[in-house]
Design an enzyme around this catalytic site. Sequence first.
Site, mmCIF file in Angstrom:
data_model
loop_
_atom_site.group_PDB
_atom_site.id
_atom_site.type_symbol
_atom_site.label_atom_id
_atom_site.label_comp_id
_atom_site.label_asym_id
_atom_site.label_seq_id
_atom_site.Cartn_x
_atom_site.Cartn_y
_atom_site.Cartn_z
ATOM 1 N NE ARG A 56 28.248 28.349 43.136
ATOM 2 C CZ ARG A 56 27.173 27.614 42.851
ATOM 3 N NH1 ARG A 56 26.921 27.100 44.140
ATOM 4 N NH2 ARG A 56 26.985 26.772 41.719
ATOM 5 C CB SER A 125 34.363 30.409 36.773
ATOM 6 O OG SER A 125 34.044 30.250 38.095
ATOM 7 C CE LYS A 154 28.669 26.307 38.167
ATOM 8 N NZ LYS A 154 29.793 27.227 37.544
#
Length: 226
Positions: A56, A125, A154
């Site tokens: 990621r 998600s 995040k």
Amino acid sequence: MKSDNCGSRLSKSGFDLPSALLLYAVTDRHWTSREKSLLEQTTDALRGGATMVQIREKDLNEADFEKEALELQNLCRIFKVPFIVNDNVALAKKIDADGVHVGQDDMNALEVRKLLGPDKIVGVSAQTVEEALLAEKQGADYLGVGAVFPTGSKSDAIEVPHQTLKAICSAVKIPVVAIGGITKDNLFELKGSGIAGISVISALYAQEDIKAAAKDLVTKTREIIN
């Protein structure tokens, strides 16, 4: 009745998916240093027992992203753990990654499945039971639910109450991994939720001894899911 730990479905890539989700390492190059590269850090995580790896990287250009993905993919093949690409379905297909993980604002699981085919892992998600059920219906193999704790990884993460996490695990037949703000100190709060495992960034990559941190997290996570 569905089985414990949000299902026992085997992925089409040949992995026992609930087992692979036990300690799901998500990369973040912001924690790399002069002493160790992201590849070296991920090697330490895998040596410590990480069971799945997701790349990621939001700040890399496509060429560097692909280069890093290939390096990590080769590493995961050595350790025989699934290698997942975050969001970038085209790259996952190009390098023949084991799968891809998408968010609610990305391509839906049905479209991802059409592009990657039946033999890849598709993670989605979810923050509500409705999102979870839809993702399962559209062909997701597992769900990432969170943030279950406040997280700095995040900036736009919305916290998901633990009762919602438990409700999602009860509603679906596919495995669920908890994400967001999980540490060795708070993960016991997730006991009894029905998760198959935890997904972490800083709990591994921000640690001075990543291998030891992974070993500790594996031990503690096994305790909360059994």
